[in-house]
Design an enzyme around this catalytic site. Structure first.
Site, PDB file in Angstrom:
ATOM      1  CB  ALA A   1      50.558 -15.151 -14.014  1.00  0.00           C
ATOM      2  CB  CYS A   2      48.903 -13.004 -19.046  1.00  0.00           C
ATOM      3  SG  CYS A   2      49.074 -11.521 -18.027  1.00  0.00           S
TER       4      CYS A   2
END
Length: 537
Positions: free
Chosen positions: A2-3
């Site tokens: 997740a970014c």
């Protein structure tokens, strides 16, 4: 993974630089300690095998040197994530994206299929490797490209050949332009040039909302894609436009339309654009033009003022300050304060901000800003990437907790500060402001020192510039062909100056980070629940 990503075109940035930045966040319940390293050509593999997918790729024999931010624990592979090569090309890989069932039905992911049985036994089926993914992208692409546009083409070719097992977004930049590539299913991809005057916000969902297929399949001025994309769209009925319109909307066709996006993704784009364009529209209340759950938040937007490095750090550290959704705030209630996934989250691994400055000579125009750990509590540190080594405080990250490297020291500080946010906030803010000022002073001093070197390096650059027949590109003070850039960047005298500056920065940051750890440890210790108000003396 997740970014969160933000891309800033050169006419939207405060100094004319291209800026690409991304938080690398680990999976839920995990921490991934990170290192900042230089990969020399002799250290680059010529035959690559992915740990996760077991795909094998033969690589060219002429890699460029580059920086990377790999995992300290390589049991799941390299995960190089972000870097700058010696052609002054930056790459950020990757932003995990979402898709839909129709895309995966038309072009399934290329996933590892384990072997069944043993060789020689009846019914034995050998292993089938998977495609390439975030573990692999930087290593397979960055050492072999000399422009941002070349980065798109090389990665696109690899995706078509080997496929991928996940949806990802990848950024490439040089001093002239930024490109954003999004994978579509197992083998297809699209890429769009970021408008110079705009910035792009990218949470974990497919983002491009306008795409000129004709340009992508012909002139490729601002769009590129896999060669059969038009047929792929038509054959699988992926275009959801009610009428035949142009431009095509990839977000509708290839992206997700799930309720979970409104908790996990759209709020992040909403907050970043709310901060960078506060007066262009109404962001809050019943009459808001866009809310945290809007599906039509633009992919790219022109900011109301030029965007600074500090703005990039601020939005990528956001916990929705000033809104009812801030988990540390006093607005709203216990429900609203934990309603949306924040940008600055506990399981951040690293943040890299790659800045390519056209007003500096090629030898020192690139800067890779680094932060480790949870962004609300850390600081952004600039390093010149065209060096031979990186400072040990940032390189020698261990897999065990210690205050002797930047990664774990930040982790300790964040854990202490989170539990006493209001009591430690001033100390963290003073630390961030002081170290930010130190960073800009060091950059300016190093630029001046490089300029004073002059001599053979300056004469060589001037000779190469005179040989470059193109017009002065976009105000570039030293416009050179890619191979000429590499020649100038390899000047050892300049590299030594830049390496010394990096070490000075690391030493100063360690001193200030040690002080912050002392301060927040004292503050939080004084608030321990087993304290007693009568002195033992």
């Amino acid at each position: 993974m997740a970014c969160t990503t933000i891309l800033v075109g050169k006419d939207a940035s405060y100094d004319g630089s291209t800026i690409i930045a991304r938080n690398e966040d680990s999976a839920n319940g995990e921490f991934n300690p990170k290192r900042f390293i230089v990969v020399r050509p002799s250290e680059q593999p010529r035959h690559y095998r992915s740990v996760l997918s077991h795909v094998e790729v033969d690589l060219p024999d002429n890699p460029l040197q580059y920086t990377a931010v790999p995992n300290a624990d390589t049991k799941e592979g390299i995960w190089g994530e972000a870097g700058v090569n010696e052609a002054n090309v930056a790459m950020s890989a990757t932003e995990t994206l979402t898709t839909n069932e129709r895309v995966l039905g038309a072009d399934p992911f290329v996933e590892l299929t384990p072997a069944k049985g043993k060789p020689g036994e009846d019914g034995y089926e050998p292993e089938t490797p998977g495609g390439i993914g975030e573990e692999d992208f930087l290593t397979l692409v960055l050492p072999y490209i000399k422009t941002a546009r070349e980065g798109v083409k090389r990665l696109g070719s690899l995706l078509e050949q080997f496929g991928t097992y996940e949806m990802n977004g990848v950024a490439f930049s040089d001093s002239h332009e930024i490109w954003w590539l999004e994978t579509v299913g197992g083998h297809h991809w699209i890429a769009k040039r970021v408008p110079d005057e705009a910035y792009v916000t990218m949470p974990n969902q497919l983002g491009i909302d306008e795409f000129d297929l004709d340009d992508a399949l012909e002139d490729q001025e601002s769009h590129m894609c896999s060669a059969d994309l038009a047929e792929f769209i038509e054959h699988n009925h992926l275009d959801l436009a009610v009428e035949s319109t142009s431009p095509f909307n990839p977000r509708d066709a290839f992206g997700s339309h799930s309720d979970s996006d409104h908790v996990y993704n759209t709020p992040r784009a909403w907050y970043m654009q709310r901060f960078l364009n506060p007066y262009d529209e109404v962001w809050d209340g019943k009459n808001a033009d866009h809310t945290p759950e809007s599906n039509d938040i633009p992919w790219a937007r022109q900011p109301e003022r030029k965007i600074t490095i500090e703005d990039v750090k601020y939005v990528l550290s956001s916990h929705y300050q000033g809104t009812p959704f801030d988990p540390y705030g006093h607005l709203g209630d216990e429900h609203t304060r934990h309603m949306y996934r924040t940008i600055g989250i506990n399981r951040q691994s690293q943040l890299s901000v790659m800045q390519i400055r056209p007003y500096r000579p090629q030898s020192n125009r690139a800067i890779q800003w680094i932060a480790y750990g949870s962004n609300p509590f850390n600081t952004l540190v600039p390093f010149f990437p065209n060096v031979d080594t990186t400072p040990k405080y940032f390189e020698d990250t261990t897999t065990r907790v210690t205050s002797e490297n930047f990664y774990w020291e930040n982790r300790i500080i964040a854990a202490l500060c989170d539990a006493a946010f209001s009591d430690t906030a001033n100390a963290v803010e003073r630390y961030q402001e002081k170290t930010g000022g130190m960073a800009h002073r060091l950059i300016a001093a190093t630029d001046e020192q490089v300029s004073r070197l002059g001599g053979e390096n300056e004469a060589k650059a001037k000779q190469l510039e005179d040989e470059f027949e193109a017009d002065n590109l976009d105000g570039d003070v030293e416009p050179l062909e890619p191979d000429q850039i590499i020649e100038v960047v390899r000047d050892q005298e300049v590299r030594d100056v830049l390496a010394a500056a990096n070490q000075t920065m690391a030493d100063q940051i360690k001193e200030e980070t040690d002080k912050l750890l002392d301060t927040v440890l004292y503050i939080t210790s004084m608030k321990m629940k087993n304290g007693f108000n009568r002195s033992d003396n």
